[in-house]
Design a protein around this motif. Structure first.
Motif, mmCIF file in Angstrom:
data_model
loop_
_atom_site.group_PDB
_atom_site.id
_atom_site.type_symbol
_atom_site.label_atom_id
_atom_site.label_comp_id
_atom_site.label_asym_id
_atom_site.label_seq_id
_atom_site.Cartn_x
_atom_site.Cartn_y
_atom_site.Cartn_z
ATOM 1 N N SER A 153 3.746 3.603 -12.856
ATOM 2 C CA SER A 153 4.001 2.635 -13.932
ATOM 3 C C SER A 153 2.929 2.734 -15.006
ATOM 4 N N VAL A 154 1.677 2.850 -14.573
ATOM 5 C CA VAL A 154 0.577 2.948 -15.542
ATOM 6 C C VAL A 154 0.709 4.243 -16.342
ATOM 7 N N ARG A 155 1.064 5.328 -15.629
ATOM 8 C CA ARG A 155 1.244 6.605 -16.331
ATOM 9 C C ARG A 155 2.390 6.509 -17.356
ATOM 10 N N ALA A 156 3.509 5.908 -16.923
ATOM 11 C CA ALA A 156 4.663 5.808 -17.828
ATOM 12 C C ALA A 156 4.300 4.995 -19.073
ATOM 13 N N ALA A 157 3.561 3.911 -18.872
ATOM 14 C CA ALA A 157 3.161 3.082 -20.026
ATOM 15 C C ALA A 157 2.362 3.921 -21.016
ATOM 16 N N ALA A 158 1.423 4.711 -20.477
ATOM 17 C CA ALA A 158 0.585 5.539 -21.364
ATOM 18 C C ALA A 158 1.426 6.591 -22.069
ATOM 19 N N LEU A 159 2.325 7.245 -21.316
ATOM 20 C CA LEU A 159 3.131 8.320 -21.917
ATOM 21 C C LEU A 159 4.124 7.780 -22.944
ATOM 22 N N LEU A 160 4.619 6.567 -22.716
ATOM 23 C CA LEU A 160 5.555 5.964 -23.674
ATOM 24 C C LEU A 160 4.850 5.479 -24.942
ATOM 25 N N LEU A 175 0.846 -1.209 0.000
ATOM 26 C CA LEU A 175 0.000 0.000 0.000
ATOM 27 C C LEU A 175 0.874 1.250 0.000
ATOM 28 N N ALA A 176 1.915 1.225 0.830
ATOM 29 C CA ALA A 176 2.783 2.405 0.936
ATOM 30 C C ALA A 176 3.534 2.669 -0.366
ATOM 31 N N HIS A 177 3.733 1.622 -1.148
ATOM 32 C CA HIS A 177 4.447 1.785 -2.424
ATOM 33 C C HIS A 177 3.499 1.898 -3.615
ATOM 34 N N SER A 178 2.220 2.151 -3.353
ATOM 35 C CA SER A 178 1.284 2.107 -4.486
ATOM 36 C C SER A 178 1.504 3.253 -5.479
ATOM 37 N N ALA A 179 2.298 4.264 -5.083
ATOM 38 C CA ALA A 179 2.664 5.299 -6.063
ATOM 39 C C ALA A 179 3.410 4.673 -7.242
ATOM 40 N N ALA A 180 4.164 3.605 -6.971
ATOM 41 C CA ALA A 180 4.908 2.952 -8.063
ATOM 42 C C ALA A 180 3.949 2.362 -9.090
ATOM 43 N N CYS A 181 2.815 1.894 -8.600
ATOM 44 C CA CYS A 181 1.805 1.328 -9.503
ATOM 45 C C CYS A 181 1.231 2.439 -10.391
ATOM 46 N N ALA A 182 0.804 3.540 -9.746
ATOM 47 C CA ALA A 182 0.229 4.663 -10.510
ATOM 48 C C ALA A 182 1.252 5.202 -11.507
ATOM 49 N N ASP A 197 14.964 2.383 -23.249
ATOM 50 C CA ASP A 197 16.054 1.495 -22.860
ATOM 51 C C ASP A 197 15.447 0.112 -22.572
ATOM 52 N N GLU A 198 15.971 -0.912 -23.240
ATOM 53 C CA GLU A 198 15.302 -2.227 -23.168
ATOM 54 C C GLU A 198 15.259 -2.782 -21.743
ATOM 55 N N GLU A 199 16.393 -2.679 -21.047
ATOM 56 C CA GLU A 199 16.429 -3.270 -19.713
ATOM 57 C C GLU A 199 15.441 -2.534 -18.767
ATOM 58 N N ALA A 200 15.409 -1.226 -18.904
ATOM 59 C CA ALA A 200 14.490 -0.462 -18.041
ATOM 60 C C ALA A 200 13.037 -0.759 -18.410
ATOM 61 N N LEU A 201 12.814 -0.961 -19.703
ATOM 62 C CA LEU A 201 11.442 -1.274 -20.131
ATOM 63 C C LEU A 201 10.986 -2.628 -19.567
ATOM 64 N N VAL A 202 11.906 -3.594 -19.546
ATOM 65 C CA VAL A 202 11.560 -4.899 -18.959
ATOM 66 C C VAL A 202 11.166 -4.717 -17.496
ATOM 67 N N ARG A 203 11.874 -3.830 -16.809
ATOM 68 C CA ARG A 203 11.554 -3.588 -15.390
ATOM 69 C C ARG A 203 10.179 -2.944 -15.244
ATOM 70 N N LEU A 204 9.888 -2.002 -16.152
ATOM 71 C CA LEU A 204 8.551 -1.376 -16.107
ATOM 72 C C LEU A 204 7.473 -2.434 -16.379
ATOM 73 N N LEU A 205 7.715 -3.269 -17.383
ATOM 74 C CA LEU A 205 6.721 -4.299 -17.717
ATOM 75 C C LEU A 205 6.562 -5.299 -16.574
ATOM 76 N N TYR A 212 0.322 -6.221 -11.785
ATOM 77 C CA TYR A 212 -1.028 -5.676 -11.579
ATOM 78 C C TYR A 212 -1.994 -6.111 -12.679
ATOM 79 N N GLY A 213 -1.527 -6.954 -13.569
ATOM 80 C CA GLY A 213 -2.417 -7.427 -14.648
ATOM 81 C C GLY A 213 -2.522 -6.448 -15.803
ATOM 82 N N VAL A 214 -1.618 -5.458 -15.829
ATOM 83 C CA VAL A 214 -1.592 -4.535 -16.973
ATOM 84 C C VAL A 214 -0.488 -5.063 -17.890
ATOM 85 N N PHE A 215 -0.871 -5.637 -19.020
ATOM 86 C CA PHE A 215 -0.031 -6.457 -19.901
ATOM 87 C C PHE A 215 0.248 -7.813 -19.199
#
Ligand SMILES: C[S@@+](CC[C@H](N)C(=O)[O-])C[C@H]1O[C@@H](n2cnc3c(N)ncnc32)[C@H](O)[C@@H]1O
Length: 342
Positions: A27-34, A18-25, A57-65, A71-74
């Motif tokens: 990640s979803v924003r970054a996916a949309a912006l990318l 819960l405390a880290h849920s900003a990372a979820c928000a 960057d491929e390695e960073a993208l793998v981390r985002l994915l 969270y079931g997004v992709f």
């Protein structure tokens, strides 16, 4: 063996998540912006292909994915390729049920700044936007953050796209000649009502910067333009339109005094017996409680506002001189309050 992705976390890990849920928000924003949701088509794609397509960057993208797929997004196929899920499809700009702009809106830079002041807002019961920016939220948006204002308008339109048909189906407008959608955004709901009711005339009232970019059906040369009036204005100052029906959808969400003022302005303009319809998410009537409570707190922060309870909203409507009638769900998260001018 427990599947690591489906195991229910214990209380410690749940609270950490819960405390880290900003990372979820984020990640979803970054996916949309990318543009990741658009880059992935119907065929599975590798991280290399996706990184090339979005210029990442491929390695960073793998981390985002990796973050998104938890969270079931992709989803990852297990063969090093990625596919869409129902959620990631909704991030595509071209999906008919897209909520891409809602996602961007909910994660705009100013939101992160406001969340940091939630304890202060809870202590005072007041919004924090004016003290941080020196002006009210909507004034700031239009004067200083035009890109964010554009994202907001598109988000409202996408939201309304999900409910407009249900609203048009629910509303009995037989015998009604005119409807005024107060703070109706770009007019998607109004256009839907006009299409469903060929005899109806509609007025769209919203701030000047919003009605300047209306739904194309309502604007000059549009298919409904001859039955539509675009009225730039401030509903807290005046509602200079007489109509059989006034619609307030997702706007009575600021402080209670402003809510009553806006309704009173409609009452002042209306004939006795005119209908005033209010459509809102309720904090005590929606199965999507986490979404509604999140919006409730964001409204506290940005406009000193709130999402209402059923009783609370009905009381404010009565205070404004309305006789509240039927209150019923429009869909799984919106309620319609029928009322008439006393
Ligand atoms: C949450 S949106 C809802 C839009 C639309 N009713 C819908 O449901 O899609 C709130 C709308 O209120 C408009 N608004 C805010 N303050 C206003 C005011 N004082 N007078 C008129 N419109 C206002 C905003 O520009 C925005 O379009």
């Amino acid at each position: 063996m427990t599947d690591a992705t489906t195991a229910v976390p214990g209380p410690v890990m749940k609270l950490r998540e819960l405390a880290h849920s900003a990372a979820c928000a984020a990640s979803v924003r970054a996916a949309a912006l990318l543009g990741l949701p658009e880059a992935l088509g119907e065929e599975p794609a590798t991280a290399t292909e996706l990184a090339q397509a979005v210029g990442a960057d491929e390695e960073a993208l793998v981390r985002l994915l990796r973050s998104l797929t938890t969270y079931g997004v992709f989803a990852e196929t297990g063969e090093g390729t990625y596919v869409h899920t129902a959620e990631s499809r909704l991030l595509r700009e071209d999906d008919p049920r897209s909520i891409k702009y809602n996602v961007l809106w909910a994660t705009e830079p100013w939101t992160w700044e406001l969340w940091a002041h939630l304890d202060e807002a809870v202590r005072t019961g007041k919004g924090v936007f004016p003290s941080l920016h020196g002006e009210e939220f909507f004034a700031y948006l239009h004067a200083r953050a035009p890109h964010s204002a554009e994202v907001f308008d598109k988000a409202m339109t996408q939201s309304s796209q999900l409910s407009a048909r249900a609203i048009a189906e629910q509303l009995d407008l037989s015998g009604v000649r005119s409807v005024a959608d107060i703070a109706g955004g770009q007019g998607l709901v109004l256009a839907t009502l006009l299409e469903k009711n060929p005899e109806l005339h509609g007025t769209l009232l919203d701030l000047p910067g919003v009605v300047a970019h209306p739904d194309p059906r309502l604007g000059a040369g549009g298919s409904l333009a001859s039955r539509a009036t675009l009225l730039p204005g401030d509903c807290l100052e005046e509602i200079p339109v007489q109509a059989d029906v006034y619609l307030f959808k997702n706007i009575l969400e600021w402080d209670d005094r402003s809510t009553v003022t806006a309704l009173r302005n409609a009452v002042a303009a209306a004939r006795p017996g005119a209908r005033v319809l209010v459509i809102e998410n309720l904090v005590d009537g929606s199965p999507e409680l986490r979404f509604t409570t999140a919006m409730d707190l964001l409204l506290l922060l940005n406009v000193g506002g709130k999402k209402h309870t059923r009783e609370g909203l009905a009381a404010l409507m009565e205070q404004a001189g309305l006789r509240v009638g039927d209150i019923r769900p429009v869909n799984s998260y919106l309620h319609l309050f029928e009322s008439t001018v006393a």
